[in-house]
Scaffold this motif. Structure first.
Motif, PDB file in Angstrom:
ATOM      1  N   LYS A  65       0.854  -1.187   0.000  1.00 40.83           N
ATOM      2  CA  LYS A  65       0.000   0.000   0.000  1.00 40.83           C
ATOM      3  C   LYS A  65       0.889   1.235   0.000  1.00 40.83           C
ATOM      4  CE  LYS A  65      -3.947   2.193   0.547  1.00 40.83           C
ATOM      5  NZ  LYS A  65      -4.839   2.415  -0.528  1.00 40.83           N
ATOM      6  N   SER A  66       0.660   2.115  -0.954  1.00 42.41           N
ATOM      7  CA  SER A  66       1.440   3.351  -1.016  1.00 42.41           C
ATOM      8  C   SER A  66       0.555   4.484  -1.506  1.00 42.41           C
ATOM      9  CB  SER A  66       2.634   3.175  -1.956  1.00 42.41           C
ATOM     10  OG  SER A  66       2.174   2.997  -3.279  1.00 42.41           O
ATOM     11  N   ASP A  67       1.126   5.651  -1.555  1.00 45.84           N
ATOM     12  CA  ASP A  67       0.388   6.830  -1.985  1.00 45.84           C
ATOM     13  C   ASP A  67       0.048   6.766  -3.464  1.00 45.84           C
ATOM     14  OD1 ASP A  67       0.375   8.038   0.507  1.00 45.84           O
ATOM     15  OD2 ASP A  67       2.278   9.054   0.156  1.00 45.84           O
ATOM     16  N   ILE A  68      -1.123   7.269  -3.776  1.00 43.04           N
ATOM     17  CA  ILE A  68      -1.582   7.343  -5.151  1.00 43.04           C
ATOM     18  C   ILE A  68      -0.777   8.409  -5.901  1.00 43.04           C
ATOM     19  CG2 ILE A  68      -3.410   8.986  -4.586  1.00 43.04           C
ATOM     20  CD1 ILE A  68      -5.177   7.560  -6.637  1.00 43.04           C
ATOM     21  N   VAL A  69      -0.394   8.109  -7.119  1.00 46.80           N
ATOM     22  CA  VAL A  69       0.332   9.044  -7.975  1.00 46.80           C
ATOM     23  C   VAL A  69      -0.559   9.477  -9.137  1.00 46.80           C
ATOM     24  CG1 VAL A  69       2.315   9.321  -9.511  1.00 46.80           C
ATOM     25  CG2 VAL A  69       2.564   8.077  -7.364  1.00 46.80           C
ATOM     26  N   MET A  70      -1.333   8.527  -9.686  1.00 50.13           N
ATOM     27  CA  MET A  70      -2.240   8.860 -10.782  1.00 50.13           C
ATOM     28  C   MET A  70      -3.451   7.941 -10.739  1.00 50.13           C
ATOM     29  SD  MET A  70      -1.522   9.291 -14.854  1.00 50.13           S
ATOM     30  CE  MET A  70      -1.705   7.613 -15.384  1.00 50.13           C
ATOM     31  N   TYR A  71      -4.600   8.510 -11.102  1.00 53.90           N
ATOM     32  CA  TYR A  71      -5.828   7.745 -11.193  1.00 53.90           C
ATOM     33  C   TYR A  71      -6.506   8.130 -12.503  1.00 53.90           C
ATOM     34  CZ  TYR A  71     -10.315   5.675 -10.125  1.00 53.90           C
ATOM     35  OH  TYR A  71     -11.447   4.906 -10.183  1.00 53.90           O
ATOM     36  N   SER A  72      -6.945   7.131 -13.248  1.00 58.82           N
ATOM     37  CA  SER A  72      -7.627   7.420 -14.508  1.00 58.82           C
ATOM     38  C   SER A  72      -8.760   6.432 -14.697  1.00 58.82           C
ATOM     39  CB  SER A  72      -6.657   7.343 -15.683  1.00 58.82           C
ATOM     40  OG  SER A  72      -6.105   6.048 -15.768  1.00 58.82           O
ATOM     41  N   GLY A  73      -9.700   6.809 -15.551  1.00 54.75           N
ATOM     42  CA  GLY A  73     -10.812   5.915 -15.807  1.00 54.75           C
ATOM     43  C   GLY A  73     -11.762   6.451 -16.848  1.00 54.75           C
ATOM     44  N   CYS A  74     -12.760   5.634 -17.125  1.00 55.07           N
ATOM     45  CA  CYS A  74     -13.863   6.010 -18.004  1.00 55.07           C
ATOM     46  C   CYS A  74     -15.014   5.060 -17.689  1.00 55.07           C
ATOM     47  CB  CYS A  74     -13.471   5.938 -19.478  1.00 55.07           C
ATOM     48  SG  CYS A  74     -13.189   4.271 -20.087  1.00 55.07           S
ATOM     49  N   PHE A  75     -16.146   5.328 -18.290  1.00 54.29           N
ATOM     50  CA  PHE A  75     -17.314   4.481 -18.100  1.00 54.29           C
ATOM     51  C   PHE A  75     -17.640   3.811 -19.424  1.00 54.29           C
ATOM     52  CE2 PHE A  75     -17.359   7.573 -14.801  1.00 54.29           C
ATOM     53  CZ  PHE A  75     -17.616   6.798 -13.687  1.00 54.29           C
ATOM     54  N   MET A  76     -18.034   2.564 -19.349  1.00 54.46           N
ATOM     55  CA  MET A  76     -18.365   1.780 -20.530  1.00 54.46           C
ATOM     56  C   MET A  76     -19.867   1.512 -20.557  1.00 54.46           C
ATOM     57  SD  MET A  76     -15.449   1.234 -22.030  1.00 54.46           S
ATOM     58  CE  MET A  76     -15.941   0.012 -23.233  1.00 54.46           C
ATOM     59  N   VAL A  77     -20.434   1.642 -21.752  1.00 50.24           N
ATOM     60  CA  VAL A  77     -21.810   1.228 -21.985  1.00 50.24           C
ATOM     61  C   VAL A  77     -21.711   0.029 -22.903  1.00 50.24           C
ATOM     62  CG1 VAL A  77     -24.050   1.860 -22.938  1.00 50.24           C
ATOM     63  CG2 VAL A  77     -22.685   3.576 -21.751  1.00 50.24           C
ATOM     64  N   GLY A  78     -22.110  -1.114 -22.403  1.00 47.67           N
ATOM     65  CA  GLY A  78     -21.905  -2.336 -23.167  1.00 47.67           C
ATOM     66  C   GLY A  78     -20.418  -2.617 -23.292  1.00 47.67           C
ATOM     67  N   ALA A  79     -20.018  -3.208 -24.407  1.00 47.54           N
ATOM     68  CA  ALA A  79     -18.612  -3.589 -24.572  1.00 47.54           C
ATOM     69  C   ALA A  79     -17.822  -2.627 -25.439  1.00 47.54           C
ATOM     70  CB  ALA A  79     -18.532  -4.989 -25.176  1.00 47.54           C
ATOM     71  N   ASN A  80     -18.505  -1.694 -26.120  1.00 49.07           N
ATOM     72  CA  ASN A  80     -17.806  -0.918 -27.139  1.00 49.07           C
ATOM     73  C   ASN A  80     -17.819   0.592 -26.988  1.00 49.07           C
ATOM     74  OD1 ASN A  80     -17.144  -3.284 -28.616  1.00 49.07           O
ATOM     75  ND2 ASN A  80     -19.248  -3.351 -29.345  1.00 49.07           N
ATOM     76  N   THR A  81     -18.598   1.147 -26.093  1.00 45.05           N
ATOM     77  CA  THR A  81     -18.704   2.599 -26.010  1.00 45.05           C
ATOM     78  C   THR A  81     -18.130   3.099 -24.692  1.00 45.05           C
ATOM     79  OG1 THR A  81     -20.721   2.504 -27.334  1.00 45.05           O
ATOM     80  CG2 THR A  81     -20.302   4.549 -26.143  1.00 45.05           C
ATOM     81  N   SER A  82     -17.079   3.908 -24.783  1.00 39.48           N
ATOM     82  CA  SER A  82     -16.505   4.496 -23.572  1.00 39.48           C
ATOM     83  C   SER A  82     -16.951   5.957 -23.470  1.00 39.48           C
ATOM     84  CB  SER A  82     -14.979   4.398 -23.571  1.00 39.48           C
ATOM     85  OG  SER A  82     -14.437   5.135 -24.633  1.00 39.48           O
ATOM     86  N   LEU A  83     -17.221   6.392 -22.243  1.00 40.49           N
ATOM     87  CA  LEU A  83     -17.743   7.725 -21.982  1.00 40.49           C
ATOM     88  C   LEU A  83     -16.979   8.396 -20.845  1.00 40.49           C
ATOM     89  CD1 LEU A  83     -21.528   6.760 -21.816  1.00 40.49           C
ATOM     90  CD2 LEU A  83     -20.315   7.671 -23.795  1.00 40.49           C
ATOM     91  N   SER A  84     -16.916   9.700 -20.898  1.00 44.37           N
ATOM     92  CA  SER A  84     -16.394  10.540 -19.816  1.00 44.37           C
ATOM     93  C   SER A  84     -15.014  10.129 -19.310  1.00 44.37           C
ATOM     94  CB  SER A  84     -17.386  10.580 -18.645  1.00 44.37           C
ATOM     95  OG  SER A  84     -18.599  11.148 -19.059  1.00 44.37           O
ATOM     96  N   PRO A  85     -14.016  10.057 -20.194  1.00 38.56           N
ATOM     97  CA  PRO A  85     -12.676   9.709 -19.729  1.00 38.56           C
ATOM     98  C   PRO A  85     -12.072  10.818 -18.863  1.00 38.56           C
ATOM     99  CG  PRO A  85     -12.601  10.409 -22.010  1.00 38.56           C
ATOM    100  CD  PRO A  85     -14.052  10.358 -21.627  1.00 38.56           C
ATOM    101  N   PHE A  86     -11.263  10.419 -17.890  1.00 37.39           N
ATOM    102  CA  PHE A  86     -10.597  11.377 -17.015  1.00 37.39           C
ATOM    103  C   PHE A  86      -9.277  10.796 -16.527  1.00 37.39           C
ATOM    104  CE2 PHE A  86     -13.291   8.709 -14.417  1.00 37.39           C
ATOM    105  CZ  PHE A  86     -12.434   8.307 -13.407  1.00 37.39           C
ATOM    106  N   SER A  87      -8.400  11.695 -16.091  1.00 38.70           N
ATOM    107  CA  SER A  87      -7.130  11.290 -15.502  1.00 38.70           C
ATOM    108  C   SER A  87      -6.676  12.400 -14.569  1.00 38.70           C
ATOM    109  CB  SER A  87      -6.082  11.065 -16.596  1.00 38.70           C
ATOM    110  OG  SER A  87      -4.852  10.713 -16.009  1.00 38.70           O
ATOM    111  N   ILE A  88      -6.164  12.014 -13.419  1.00 39.32           N
ATOM    112  CA  ILE A  88      -5.681  12.991 -12.449  1.00 39.32           C
ATOM    113  C   ILE A  88      -4.385  12.476 -11.840  1.00 39.32           C
ATOM    114  CG2 ILE A  88      -7.068  12.011 -10.569  1.00 39.32           C
ATOM    115  CD1 ILE A  88      -7.498  14.894  -9.564  1.00 39.32           C
TER     116      ILE A  88
END
Length: 160
Positions: free
Chosen positions: A44-67
């Motif tokens: 367990k250590s400090d977070i350096v980067m977090y990223s993600g997106c949301f998927m609708v079904g298997a092929n559509t990604s929405l609202s990508p982000f990275s911090i």
């Protein structure tokens, strides 16, 4: 998705509808995310980067982000310049930034008080930034109501 992921999705979808006439079916949406830490994942250590997106079904990604986070005075801090989001409008970016921080605080990745501290840091003398930060709580209340009824009640409790 768990309540934290669902609430984050509701917030990000409310901020900038990802598709025209999008009516989210939270039973068909799932989150893809990645956490990078300062040392190997088996410890367990400090977070350096977090990223993600949301998927609708298997092929559509929405609202990508990275911090990404830097260590300052022994604590992990982020700035708007270290936040990537698909919508560049200032008020939207600020609320998306706070939403991701809120998610990470709620899930225990960041310490309690992180959102409040970042709100104070980013609001500064800018009136528009101050308004975006001041309206964040009300925004969360509205986004919680976008969720299905049972999830909405739990998200409203989290947003209180």
């Amino acid at each position: 998705m768990n309540i934290f992921e669902s609430f984050l999705a509701a917030k990000l979808f409310r901020l900038s509808m990802p598709m025209q006439n999008f009516q989210p079916d939270f039973n068909r949406i799932w989150m893809v995310s990645s956490v990078n830490r300062s040392i190997p994942a088996d410890q367990k250590s400090d977070i350096v980067m977090y990223s993600g997106c949301f998927m609708v079904g298997a092929n559509t990604s929405l609202s990508p982000f990275s911090i990404s986070f830097s260590l300052r005075n022994g604590l992990r801090k982020a700035s708007l310049s270290q936040f990537a989001y698909h919508d560049g409008r200032p008020e939207i970016r600020i609320r998306a930034f706070l939403s991701v921080l809120d998610f990470l605080e709620s899930t225990g990745e960041l310490p309690l008080g992180t959102v409040a501290e970042h709100k104070a840091r980013i609001s500064g003398p800018s009136r528009s930034r101050q308004e975006a930060c001041d309206g964040y709580h009300d925004f969360c209340q509205r986004a919680a109501k976008d969720l299905p009824y049972e999830l909405s009640l739990e998200a409203l409790r989290l947003a209180a």
